[in-house]
Motif scaffolding. Structure first.
Motif, mmCIF file in Angstrom:
data_model
loop_
_atom_site.group_PDB
_atom_site.id
_atom_site.type_symbol
_atom_site.label_atom_id
_atom_site.label_comp_id
_atom_site.label_asym_id
_atom_site.label_seq_id
_atom_site.Cartn_x
_atom_site.Cartn_y
_atom_site.Cartn_z
ATOM 1 N N ARG A 235 -40.343 17.946 41.379
ATOM 2 C CA ARG A 235 -39.037 18.220 40.793
ATOM 3 C C ARG A 235 -37.966 18.013 41.860
ATOM 4 N NH1 ARG A 235 -35.837 20.528 36.305
ATOM 5 N NH2 ARG A 235 -33.805 20.326 37.310
ATOM 6 N N GLN B 1 -35.518 16.695 47.001
ATOM 7 C CA GLN B 1 -36.857 16.758 46.401
ATOM 8 C C GLN B 1 -37.441 18.139 46.705
ATOM 9 O OE1 GLN B 1 -38.040 14.007 44.586
ATOM 10 N NE2 GLN B 1 -39.525 15.485 43.833
ATOM 11 N N THR C 62 -39.736 27.335 43.251
ATOM 12 C CA THR C 62 -39.594 26.226 42.302
ATOM 13 C C THR C 62 -40.954 25.860 41.711
ATOM 14 O OG1 THR C 62 -37.714 25.436 43.581
ATOM 15 C CG2 THR C 62 -38.671 23.896 42.025
ATOM 16 N N THR C 63 -42.004 25.885 42.536
ATOM 17 C CA THR C 63 -43.347 25.611 42.019
ATOM 18 C C THR C 63 -43.703 26.584 40.897
ATOM 19 O OG1 THR C 63 -44.040 24.748 44.156
ATOM 20 C CG2 THR C 63 -45.786 25.447 42.651
ATOM 21 N N LEU D 188 -41.836 25.713 37.752
ATOM 22 C CA LEU D 188 -42.373 24.539 37.061
ATOM 23 C C LEU D 188 -43.601 24.923 36.237
ATOM 24 C CD1 LEU D 188 -42.054 21.834 39.874
ATOM 25 C CD2 LEU D 188 -40.563 22.197 37.896
ATOM 26 N N LEU E 214 -38.462 25.752 34.633
ATOM 27 C CA LEU E 214 -37.863 24.470 34.998
ATOM 28 C C LEU E 214 -38.773 23.370 34.472
ATOM 29 C CD1 LEU E 214 -36.878 24.966 38.759
ATOM 30 C CD2 LEU E 214 -35.297 24.661 36.845
ATOM 31 N N ARG E 215 -38.173 22.256 34.120
ATOM 32 C CA ARG E 215 -38.951 21.115 33.641
ATOM 33 C C ARG E 215 -39.358 20.266 34.848
ATOM 34 N NH1 ARG E 215 -39.806 19.616 28.665
ATOM 35 N NH2 ARG E 215 -38.442 21.217 27.837
ATOM 36 N N ALA E 216 -40.620 19.873 34.903
ATOM 37 C CA ALA E 216 -41.084 19.035 36.010
ATOM 38 C C ALA E 216 -40.689 17.585 35.762
ATOM 39 C CB ALA E 216 -42.603 19.150 36.145
ATOM 40 N N ASP E 217 -40.341 16.885 36.833
ATOM 41 C CA ASP E 217 -40.071 15.445 36.704
ATOM 42 C C ASP E 217 -41.378 14.703 36.449
ATOM 43 O OD1 ASP E 217 -37.408 15.925 37.232
ATOM 44 O OD2 ASP E 217 -37.647 15.637 39.393
ATOM 45 N N SER E 218 -42.432 15.162 37.109
ATOM 46 C CA SER E 218 -43.747 14.573 36.873
ATOM 47 C C SER E 218 -44.799 15.593 37.268
ATOM 48 C CB SER E 218 -43.914 13.285 37.692
ATOM 49 O OG SER E 218 -43.750 13.596 39.060
#
Ligand SMILES: Nc1ncnc2c1ncn2[C@@H]1O[C@H](COP(=O)(O)OP(=O)(O)OP(=O)(O)O)[C@@H](O)[C@H]1O
Ligand SMILES: [Mg+2]
Lengths: 252, 291
Positions: free
Chosen positions: A13, A19, A46-47, A50, A55-59
């Motif tokens: 994320r 990053q 942040t982990t 996710l 929070l939405r993960a980018d990948s």
């Protein structure tokens, strides 16, 4: 090897150009405490966000007992057995200690909870047990906002206990606790792992980490730099250098 | 004099319903809506139309009003609830402004600016009844229901959302569902108040459903004490008796009553927020700025 209850793979994320999490893979086995350590801003909280869907993960992906949880809402993740604490606690400040814990046992969002008065008594018993275990029974009728620092931290733990989740994500639950409180906190964790709870513990105090964790994942700049037995990680001079702030690559 | 008192008591019961239901969302869910008069209005028009088009059965009028107001609150609240805190205040403000215009324009349903007139006297099972006993019964029912909900798990869910939404969600609470339910319940109650209001006056128009009315109901809740059971009712009694009380004072000329009333309201609100920030019935320790 015990069952992996929660697993993340390559979670990433970014916030703008930063990053924050850059491919974190974690496995939380039942009955074990996995410590997530790393310097400020490493991406630990942040982990958690996710994984829990805050929070939405980018990948990347995450599973609970093999079931994918990416894209689920925080309350849906919670209902799959994940309980988390917050670095800033987020207690229900204007209600009593007992109500804080009762609220953790009541997940139905409808006008009433299922199961009638029998289920209600069971929830009350669970709440009482959680207050007992955290040493808050005598403060049950105090409002959360009136508690002292350590009591607030334990109230945050009591909510998690009462929620009866089997995956705990704890964000610095022991920070600032005195020795006696830390011992009590350690007992809570040991009792939980004995029941098979998988715990991920974010903690800055390496003595606490050494004492309570079974494994350590060392996070820096959004990456897991090392993972393994506590003693191996804690003795690694390169990691210590990063942790205590003198990065070799930043030296002149 | 008795007719006067009966009128006042009916209005107190109706505004007690409005204040109690608004308190449910403001005091418990922390949803600060300044559009309560919209749902009061929807209920009033719906109840009036039932009486005018079908038959003036009070229970039917209340039921239809509750369904219309509660149902429309879902459509309108769902997008608005996605925004947080002060943004919701702005969203509800927009709703209030839009609704006032719609009420004046949708002549088929509301009678436009002129409103709906000659609403027949209400009946229950074919027998004509006064609105006062109906309004008192509705108030008692709504106070009973809100007390039950507030003291039980649902009230706890709303309070936990109010105090720490993300923590409530992390404990498995479907925050959007709980808020929507709370809003629908409160707006259905406001709708019932509206139907009774229409039957009581036998005339309604948009002037009763404006921003001013929403603010008045909000003032009742705040003055009485948000998050309490009896506070909103006490607020309703005070704010409705005040104008009539002032009218009885011989030394205030009748033409000046309106102005004096505004000054008294303003002064009372200001003093109250200084000395009893949690309202007349509220917990004194609450609402104070803590060091
Ligand atoms: N919502 C957000 N918006 C923008 N940046 C964010 C957001 N959340 C975190 N960050 C940034 O991402 C990085 C990682 O933050 P995170 O909170 O995960 O660190 P942490 O490892 O928990 O640190 P600490 O030990 O200080 O709690 C930081 O640089 C932080 O400023
Ligand atoms: Mg953090």
């Amino acid at each position: 090897m015990s069952e992996i209850l929660l697993k993340s793979e390559n979670l990433a994320r970014a916030f703008g150009g930063l990053q924050a999490v850059a491919g974190v893979s974690l496995s939380l086995p039942a009955g074990r405490v996995t410590a997530l350590v790393g310097p400020n801003g490493a991406g630990k909280t942040t982990t958690f966000n996710l994984i829990t869907g805050n929070l939405r993960a980018d990948s990347g992906t995450a599973q609970i007992r093999g079931r994918p949880i990416m894209g689920l809402k925080p309350w849906q993740v919670a209902r799959l057995g994940v309980a988390r604490s917050f670095q800033d606690l987020r207690l229900f400040t204007h209600v009593t200690v007992r109500e804080n814990v009762l609220a953790a046992t009541e997940t139905a969002s409808w006008f009433w909870q299922p199961g009638g008065s029998r289920a209600r008594r069971q929830r009350e018993d669970r709440a009482a047990a959680a207050l007992e275990a955290t040493g808050l029974a005598a403060l049950a009728d105090a409002r959360a906002i009136d508690l002292a620092y350590a009591e607030r931290k334990f109230l945050s733990m009591a909510r998690i206990l009462a929620a009866e989740a089997d995956i705990w994500l704890l964000d610095e639950p022991a920070s600032g606790l005195d020795l006696a409180s830390r011992l009590r906190f350690g007992e809570l964790l040991r009792a939980a792992t004995a029941r098979g709870v998988a715990i991920c513990l974010i903690e800055h105090n390496l003595d606490v980490v050494a004492e309570l964790s079974d494994r350590i994942a060392f996070l820096d700049q959004g990456r897991v730099l090392a993972e393994g037995e506590p003693q191996a990680i804690l003795r690694d001079p390169a990691l210590a250098a990063i942790y205590f702030g003198d990065r070799p690559q930043e030296a002149a | 004099m008795t007719a006067y008192l009966a009128n006042l008591a009916t209005l107190v019961a109706i505004f007690g319903i409005l204040a109690a239901t608004l308190n449910f969302v403001v005091g418990f869910a922390g949803i600060f809506s300044v559009a309560h008069a919209v749902f009061f209005g929807l209920g009033a028009y719906a109840g009036a139309q039932v009486a005018l088009q079908l038959f003036p059965d009070a229970l039917l009028a209340c039921l239809v009003a509750a369904i219309v107001a509660g149902g429309l609150s879902l459509c309108l609240a769902l997008p608005a609830l996605r925004v947080r805190g002060e943004y919701f205040v702005a969203a509800s403000l927009g709703l209030q402004m839009m609704a006032t215009t719609l009420f004046s324009e949708a002549k088929a349903f509301t009678g436009g600016i002129g409103g709906l007139v000659a609403i027949p006297r209400p009946t229950v099972a074919g027998v004509e009844v006064g609105v006062l006993p109906l309004a008192l019964a509705a108030l008692a029912l709504i106070l009973f229901l809100t007390a039950r909900l507030q003291r039980g798990a649902f009230g706890r869910t709303l309070q936990s959302i109010r105090d720490a939404e993300s923590a409530a969600e992390a404990l498995g609470k479907n925050v959007a569902a709980a808020k929507t339910l709370a809003v629908a319940f409160a707006c259905a109650g406001a709708g019932i108040g509206g139907a009774l209001f229409a039957l009581h006056l036998s005339f309604v128009n948009v002037e009763s459903f404006t921003m001013d009315q929403s603010v008045l109901v909000m003032a009742m809740v705040i003055i009485g004490g948000t998050g309490t059971l009896w506070g909103p009712l006490i607020g309703a009694i005070l704010l409705l008796s005040l104008p009539s009380g002032l009218a009885f004072l011989p030394f205030i000329p009748a033409t000046e009553v309106g102005a004096v009333q505004q000054i008294v309201y303003g002064l009372a609100m200001t003093l109250l927020m200084i000395f009893r920030p949690a309202g007349l019935v509220g917990d004194l320790s609450k609402g104070r700025a803590t060091a």
